[in-house]
Motif scaffolding. Structure first.
Motif, PDB file in Angstrom:
ATOM      1  N   ASP A  26       4.117  14.569 -14.362  1.00 50.53           N
ATOM      2  CA  ASP A  26       3.023  14.983 -15.243  1.00 50.53           C
ATOM      3  C   ASP A  26       2.309  13.799 -15.887  1.00 50.53           C
ATOM      4  OD1 ASP A  26       4.095  17.529 -14.678  1.00 50.53           O
ATOM      5  OD2 ASP A  26       5.498  17.301 -16.360  1.00 50.53           O
ATOM      6  N   GLY A  27       2.041  12.768 -15.088  1.00 48.62           N
ATOM      7  CA  GLY A  27       1.210  11.673 -15.591  1.00 48.62           C
ATOM      8  C   GLY A  27       1.987  10.503 -16.173  1.00 48.62           C
ATOM      9  N   GLU A  28       3.307  10.604 -16.280  1.00 50.38           N
ATOM     10  CA  GLU A  28       4.087   9.433 -16.718  1.00 50.38           C
ATOM     11  C   GLU A  28       3.937   8.354 -15.650  1.00 50.38           C
ATOM     12  OE1 GLU A  28       5.288   9.154 -19.555  1.00 50.38           O
ATOM     13  OE2 GLU A  28       5.280  11.246 -20.241  1.00 50.38           O
ATOM     14  N   ILE A  29       3.362   7.219 -16.048  1.00 47.37           N
ATOM     15  CA  ILE A  29       2.940   6.215 -15.060  1.00 47.37           C
ATOM     16  C   ILE A  29       4.135   5.595 -14.317  1.00 47.37           C
ATOM     17  CG2 ILE A  29       1.755   4.017 -14.712  1.00 47.37           C
ATOM     18  CD1 ILE A  29      -0.398   5.420 -15.787  1.00 47.37           C
ATOM     19  N   SER A  30       3.990   5.435 -13.003  1.00 49.68           N
ATOM     20  CA  SER A  30       4.930   4.671 -12.188  1.00 49.68           C
ATOM     21  C   SER A  30       4.166   3.493 -11.590  1.00 49.68           C
ATOM     22  CB  SER A  30       5.494   5.570 -11.087  1.00 49.68           C
ATOM     23  OG  SER A  30       6.154   4.808 -10.097  1.00 49.68           O
ATOM     24  N   TYR A  31       4.839   2.330 -11.473  1.00 49.17           N
ATOM     25  CA  TYR A  31       4.176   1.103 -11.006  1.00 49.17           C
ATOM     26  C   TYR A  31       4.713   0.675  -9.650  1.00 49.17           C
ATOM     27  CZ  TYR A  31       2.911   0.945 -15.922  1.00 49.17           C
ATOM     28  OH  TYR A  31       2.436   1.272 -17.158  1.00 49.17           O
ATOM     29  N   PRO A  32       3.799   0.298  -8.717  1.00 48.38           N
ATOM     30  CA  PRO A  32       4.240  -0.158  -7.385  1.00 48.38           C
ATOM     31  C   PRO A  32       5.236  -1.319  -7.457  1.00 48.38           C
ATOM     32  CG  PRO A  32       1.841   0.031  -7.475  1.00 48.38           C
ATOM     33  CD  PRO A  32       2.338   0.276  -8.856  1.00 48.38           C
ATOM     34  N   GLU A  33       5.136  -2.154  -8.489  1.00 45.84           N
ATOM     35  CA  GLU A  33       6.054  -3.300  -8.611  1.00 45.84           C
ATOM     36  C   GLU A  33       7.484  -2.829  -8.843  1.00 45.84           C
ATOM     37  OE1 GLU A  33       3.389  -2.806 -10.705  1.00 45.84           O
ATOM     38  OE2 GLU A  33       2.169  -3.801  -9.177  1.00 45.84           O
ATOM     39  N   ASP A  34       7.647  -1.596  -9.346  1.00 44.20           N
ATOM     40  CA  ASP A  34       8.989  -1.070  -9.625  1.00 44.20           C
ATOM     41  C   ASP A  34       9.571  -0.319  -8.431  1.00 44.20           C
ATOM     42  OD1 ASP A  34       8.864  -2.065 -12.181  1.00 44.20           O
ATOM     43  OD2 ASP A  34       8.082  -0.199 -13.040  1.00 44.20           O
ATOM     44  N   ILE A  35       8.781  -0.154  -7.370  1.00 44.16           N
ATOM     45  CA  ILE A  35       9.237   0.614  -6.206  1.00 44.16           C
ATOM     46  C   ILE A  35       9.795  -0.342  -5.157  1.00 44.16           C
ATOM     47  CG2 ILE A  35       8.551   2.231  -4.394  1.00 44.16           C
ATOM     48  CD1 ILE A  35       8.218   3.339  -7.255  1.00 44.16           C
ATOM     49  N   PHE A  36      10.986  -0.042  -4.674  1.00 46.31           N
ATOM     50  CA  PHE A  36      11.552  -0.746  -3.525  1.00 46.31           C
ATOM     51  C   PHE A  36      11.708   0.261  -2.397  1.00 46.31           C
ATOM     52  CE2 PHE A  36      13.091  -5.014  -4.798  1.00 46.31           C
ATOM     53  CZ  PHE A  36      12.684  -4.989  -6.125  1.00 46.31           C
ATOM     54  N   LEU A  37      11.079   0.002  -1.254  1.00 44.08           N
ATOM     55  CA  LEU A  37      11.310   0.865  -0.097  1.00 44.08           C
ATOM     56  C   LEU A  37      12.627   0.431   0.538  1.00 44.08           C
ATOM     57  CD1 LEU A  37       7.652   0.970   1.238  1.00 44.08           C
ATOM     58  CD2 LEU A  37       8.857   2.673  -0.129  1.00 44.08           C
ATOM     59  N   GLY A  75       0.814  -1.219   0.000  1.00 45.42           N
ATOM     60  CA  GLY A  75       0.000   0.000   0.000  1.00 45.42           C
ATOM     61  C   GLY A  75       0.844   1.265   0.000  1.00 45.42           C
ATOM     62  N   ILE A  76       2.026   1.190   0.614  1.00 40.35           N
ATOM     63  CA  ILE A  76       2.912   2.362   0.637  1.00 40.35           C
ATOM     64  C   ILE A  76       3.592   2.508  -0.720  1.00 40.35           C
ATOM     65  CG2 ILE A  76       4.980   3.347   1.697  1.00 40.35           C
ATOM     66  CD1 ILE A  76       4.094   2.108   4.349  1.00 40.35           C
ATOM     67  N   ARG A  77       3.965   1.380  -1.333  1.00 43.51           N
ATOM     68  CA  ARG A  77       4.551   1.466  -2.674  1.00 43.51           C
ATOM     69  C   ARG A  77       3.539   2.048  -3.665  1.00 43.51           C
ATOM     70  NH1 ARG A  77       5.614  -3.480  -4.537  1.00 43.51           N
ATOM     71  NH2 ARG A  77       5.031  -4.755  -2.750  1.00 43.51           N
ATOM     72  N   GLU A  78       2.254   1.783  -3.427  1.00 47.83           N
ATOM     73  CA  GLU A  78       1.221   2.376  -4.299  1.00 47.83           C
ATOM     74  C   GLU A  78       1.196   3.890  -4.138  1.00 47.83           C
ATOM     75  OE1 GLU A  78      -2.241   0.182  -3.104  1.00 47.83           O
ATOM     76  OE2 GLU A  78      -1.598  -1.633  -4.193  1.00 47.83           O
ATOM     77  N   THR A  79       1.301   4.379  -2.878  1.00 47.39           N
ATOM     78  CA  THR A  79       1.323   5.837  -2.667  1.00 47.39           C
ATOM     79  C   THR A  79       2.539   6.456  -3.362  1.00 47.39           C
ATOM     80  OG1 THR A  79       0.540   5.286  -0.440  1.00 47.39           O
ATOM     81  CG2 THR A  79       1.037   7.588  -0.879  1.00 47.39           C
ATOM     82  N   VAL A  80       3.688   5.796  -3.254  1.00 48.43           N
ATOM     83  CA  VAL A  80       4.904   6.317  -3.881  1.00 48.43           C
ATOM     84  C   VAL A  80       4.715   6.382  -5.399  1.00 48.43           C
ATOM     85  CG1 VAL A  80       7.341   5.848  -4.331  1.00 48.43           C
ATOM     86  CG2 VAL A  80       6.429   5.544  -2.024  1.00 48.43           C
ATOM     87  N   ALA A  81       4.186   5.295  -5.972  1.00 47.91           N
ATOM     88  CA  ALA A  81       3.982   5.261  -7.425  1.00 47.91           C
ATOM     89  C   ALA A  81       3.063   6.410  -7.855  1.00 47.91           C
ATOM     90  CB  ALA A  81       3.409   3.919  -7.845  1.00 47.91           C
ATOM     91  N   GLN A  82       2.030   6.676  -7.060  1.00 44.47           N
ATOM     92  CA  GLN A  82       1.104   7.767  -7.381  1.00 44.47           C
ATOM     93  C   GLN A  82       1.830   9.113  -7.339  1.00 44.47           C
ATOM     94  OE1 GLN A  82      -2.025   7.253  -8.603  1.00 44.47           O
ATOM     95  NE2 GLN A  82      -1.588   9.406  -9.101  1.00 44.47           N
ATOM     96  N   PHE A  83       2.682   9.295  -6.321  1.00 42.03           N
ATOM     97  CA  PHE A  83       3.460  10.528  -6.182  1.00 42.03           C
ATOM     98  C   PHE A  83       4.341  10.753  -7.411  1.00 42.03           C
ATOM     99  CE2 PHE A  83       7.925  11.660  -5.131  1.00 42.03           C
ATOM    100  CZ  PHE A  83       7.781  13.020  -4.903  1.00 42.03           C
ATOM    101  N   ILE A  84       5.041   9.705  -7.832  1.00 41.74           N
ATOM    102  CA  ILE A  84       5.948   9.839  -8.974  1.00 41.74           C
ATOM    103  C   ILE A  84       5.147  10.160 -10.230  1.00 41.74           C
ATOM    104  CG2 ILE A  84       7.598   8.619 -10.442  1.00 41.74           C
ATOM    105  CD1 ILE A  84       8.404   7.002  -7.945  1.00 41.74           C
ATOM    106  N   THR A  85       4.006   9.472 -10.396  1.00 40.71           N
ATOM    107  CA  THR A  85       3.153   9.726 -11.558  1.00 40.71           C
ATOM    108  C   THR A  85       2.739  11.201 -11.603  1.00 40.71           C
ATOM    109  OG1 THR A  85       2.335   7.454 -11.405  1.00 40.71           O
ATOM    110  CG2 THR A  85       1.063   8.990 -12.757  1.00 40.71           C
ATOM    111  N   ASN A  86       2.328  11.745 -10.473  1.00 37.43           N
ATOM    112  CA  ASN A  86       1.939  13.169 -10.445  1.00 37.43           C
ATOM    113  C   ASN A  86       3.150  14.070 -10.693  1.00 37.43           C
ATOM    114  OD1 ASN A  86      -0.528  12.121  -9.725  1.00 37.43           O
ATOM    115  ND2 ASN A  86      -0.303  12.626  -7.551  1.00 37.43           N
ATOM    116  N   ARG A  87       4.258  13.760 -10.025  1.00 39.10           N
ATOM    117  CA  ARG A  87       5.454  14.600 -10.175  1.00 39.10           C
ATOM    118  C   ARG A  87       5.864  14.676 -11.641  1.00 39.10           C
ATOM    119  NH1 ARG A  87      10.917  11.874  -8.527  1.00 39.10           N
ATOM    120  NH2 ARG A  87      10.452  10.983 -10.591  1.00 39.10           N
TER     121      ARG A  87
END
Lengths: 528, 528
Positions: free
Chosen positions: B179-190, B165-177
């Motif tokens: 300008d909509g270029e999609i980021s995926y939770p599977e690509d995020i490592f905390l 759930g936290i990786r999802e928040t991070v992915a959303q943050f990156i996507t917004n930062r």
């Protein structure tokens, strides 16, 4: 057919490169046209990384506790989330890893009150009266005290070795635990769990394929994994299952001599006591004999003592440092050069605070310049999480008689300890009733490591599926009951024997009965 | 004269051992007498470890940020504790490390309210009314939400990659930062800070002396230290000081070609943006040209973007991922194979939560099987501290307009940001007034990296003392004023140039005036 780029890549990986035309065909012209992006040239993009580009040591490393079976369990969990009725069970029982709070073990209230205040120091400016509506007075006082120790905020990097004042508390704890044998704050390193300590020791002492580390078999796979990452040799020594998984000093010495003959320097010897995965506890004499080998061959002893609080009725834990000090006193100089690194953690015991990543390492008998190397290594990762350091302080110095939290804290500790001990017995009694399964009486830690005498047909089936027989059993157990365990092949076992490791952390007893039923069906299905 | 044991030890270390009589004289008989402790025999104990027993890679590693000058500062701190009047200054100004909360920067209140509740979930069972006497309502709601995300306790191990759930928040943050270029939770490592991410990437891609990693000079010494630990080659590329520390794509490509010629595979390229130690920010074109080289030579790009929030008026931060996506859109396949690992942390920005060890890494463009290798490596250290993961969630998803904490949170962020920017200008203005010191206008991050044009006599004195000239300046600065900085020699610099790195975190401006006075005296003393 291999592309030109792959050809170059392969040569690059082989580390023996002659740069050939193809590599330069596109690289050279680009040198000349720098004003705009080079891709205006006809250069082909390079391929992505593949496994052959990866450090072999990393590829070699295995960590069964989060290996194939647990990963499959994660998939099944997902299946249940989307379709709860789709499987023969309603939830996954995670008996694969010692993660108490994942299994609804409550954290100790005192710990959490203090950490809660440390995270929000503004609260500490409120009056005690206001705060005491939500926090006990001794938690408030301890939080103020710890906040001063860490320099005013858990959000600042601490010294890389850990907060001085917390290392002093740890040293005091060890001194008391070992009946007055002095421990020094300078020898204490606070670490992110015990794993970080293991990683420091092995990176410092492993010098490649000519370094060996004696590892008990069965072992906690963190050790072989970390050794693989450090490209050094595991030197297995077998624990004697028939003697409740105790050590055999003669075998250990033979391993040392064989490795020296082979040109491999035995640099460290790992002792896990209480045992993981075995749940066994070493006698004082066994420990003495380990130090005896260590002293004569100059082998550093790593004492993984993270389960020192998890000791059941009728068993006694001997701290390796205390045993060493006794040997040093009684044997005039013969053991004075022994070097011991003892590890403890906030993840186990009755704390079970795995996610908080607290732990410490005590370095005993190391020269100053070696301690400085540990310090440098610690400084490269800056510092262990400061709340985890604070938690170590709380673990080693809990509420005392007369403190406001004392009664409740004692009760919480006793309840957790008793629940673990009861579930351990319940589980081992069940195993003792079952055909083809043999389990030592649990003495401590959080695990049972029963031996499986698998039917020939089951072994055949496993081989047919290209699996280890115990992995096959664990997979069937998982797919039929949702109980997730780890096959003995992940920890190591005597050739031709099969085991599995299960925690006794999952609450309740229904899962044990489910397991019993599965086991009977499995044997009926595969009986020769 | 070498003892017999030392002789054996040396051969053991050399890794080419012939086991000679002395080793066996005592070992052999002991085999036969196992009943009592072996030391009843006349065997001599082995000596302790010395530096020659230590892994050379660990010995090689250097980390100047906590090197000689900062260590001397610790000693002086101790001196002041015992005798406050014994030195020409009353306290140490720690300008050597970006550790804001050590220097009284207050943590953001919203973060700490949520973390405080996460640490003591029982509080969340209280009525909102009771809780709101001490916590804001949106902090209470966020804590409940996060507690559910982590599965009910921050004391349980999370997935090794980090809480879904936290990786999802991070992915959303990156996507917004971006300008909509999609980021995926599977690509995020905390990760535990950004350092853990760097360590993962380099352990995976470094295959020994035939692997090279392009490192900017000046660099953050974590990179050369981690490279040394991984026994691979640093391939320095110089930042152009005269163009405000920007990159030179032609030089970068030349470094790549030279290293291929030498048989060293350039595996990664490190970009630190905003720069550490330089405080400079890269233009979009500079970043494009880096990707251009990366794409043609198959080089993984490590984007150290931990200072992305620390950007001053008049400067703009371009996220490397966004720039890459734009290139991919406009250049039909030429950049599709580029692999980027982008790092962020809760330690910097306006959060400054260094001690909480929070961070994340986004893997862009890596194949699935390579991501699995990252996952295995992460699993060996079990999981990043869970409260640090929660803090990442808070950093990337702060209070929004209308939330109870919004106004105060905005004000706190602005105050921290403005204070940093003001101190940066004050410091650089001071430098610009001074003889023999030249400093670029600060654009971001937490550092200035002024160039020192040292008088010949000072350089001579330094050489006489067997020190780098800039180390000598930093030592004199420390001994005379208590201001602790790090010499440029710890970060790297063009031959014959001298620099130092200072943070602008210490509060107040008196220390800047003290420094100004010291600098004038120093130049008067050593002027040719």
């Amino acid at each position: 057919m291999m592309s030109v780029r792959t050809g170059l890549r392969t040569r690059l990986n082989s580390g023996m490169i002659r740069v050939k035309a193809p590599a330069f065909k596109f690289a050279m012209p680009s040198i000349t046209t720098t004003s705009q992006l080079r891709f205006i040239t006809t250069a082909k993009p390079a391929p992505k990384l593949s496994l052959e580009d990866v450090n072999e040591n990393v590829l070699k490393a295995k960590y069964a506790v989060r290996g194939r079976i647990p990963m499959r369990a994660e998939e099944l969990k997902e299946t249940l989330r989307t379709d709860p009725k789709s499987l023969p069970f309603s939830k996954i029982i995670s008996a694969n890893i010692g993660n108490p709070q994942q299994l609804d073990q409550k954290p100790l209230t005192f710990y959490r009150e203090v950490l809660s205040l440390l995270q929000h120091p503004e609260l500490l400016e409120e009056t005690d009266a206001t705060l005491q509506t939500l926090y006990k007075i001794d938690a408030i006082q301890r939080a103020r005290h710890l906040l001063a120790k860490v320099g005013g905020s858990v959000g600042a990097y601490s010294q890389s070795q850990g907060v001085q004042g917390i290392r002093e508390t740890v040293a005091q704890f060890i001194t008391n635990r070992d009946d007055g044998e002095i421990s020094y704050p300078e020898d204490i390193f606070l670490t992110a769990g015990a794993s970080a300590g293991v990683s420091y020791i092995l990176s410092i002492l492993c010098k490649g394929q000519n370094t060996g580390v004696l590892i008990p078999i069965p072992q906690y796979p963190l050790y072989t994994a970390t050794l693989a990452l450090n490209n050094s040799k595991a030197l297995p020594y077998y624990l004697k299952e028939e003697e409740n998984w105790s050590t055999d000093p003669e075998e250990i010495e033979q391993v040392v001599l064989d490795s020296i003959k082979k040109g491999i320097k035995p640099a460290c010897l790992v002792v896990i006591n209480p045992g993981n995965p075995t749940g066994a506890i070493l006698s004082e004499e066994s420990i003495q004999k380990i130090f005896d080998v260590a002293a004569r061959y100059g082998i550093v002893v790593i004492a993984d003592e993270v389960y020192q609080e998890n000791v059941f009725k009728g068993s006694k834990f001997f701290s390796m440092k205390k045993v060493l000090r006794n040997l040093q006193k009684t044997h005039h100089g013969l053991y004075d050069n022994v070097q011991l690194a003892s590890l403890h953690s906030t993840s186990k015991g009755v704390s079970g605070e795995c996610g908080q990543r607290g732990g410490y390492m005590e370095l005993v008998g190391f020269n100053h310049d070696i301690r400085q190397v540990f310090l440098k290594l610690a400084s490269i990762s800056l510092c262990p999480v400061v709340t985890g350091q604070a938690l170590v302080d709380l673990m080693v110095s809990p509420p005392q008689p007369g403190d406001a939290s004392y009664e409740q804290d004692q009760k919480e500790r006793k309840d957790i300890h008793d629940a673990l001990e009861q579930r351990a017995s319940k589980l081992s009694e069940t195993f003792s009733r079952l055909e083809g399964i043999d389990c030592r009486k649990p003495q401590g830690a959080m695990y049972l490591y029963p031996r499986l005498d698998l039917p020939y047909k089951a072994i055949q089936k496993a081989q047919h599926l290209d699996m280890e027989p115990d992995e096959f059993y664990c997979q069937e157990l998982l797919e039929n009951t949702g109980i997730c365990t780890v096959p003995g092949s992940g920890f190591g076992q005597a050739p031709g024997t099969y085991h599995l490791r299960t925690t006794f952390l999952p609450p309740g007893t229904e899962w044990v009965e489910t397991w019993e039923k599965f086991h009977k069906d499995f044997y009926n299905q595969y009986r020769d």
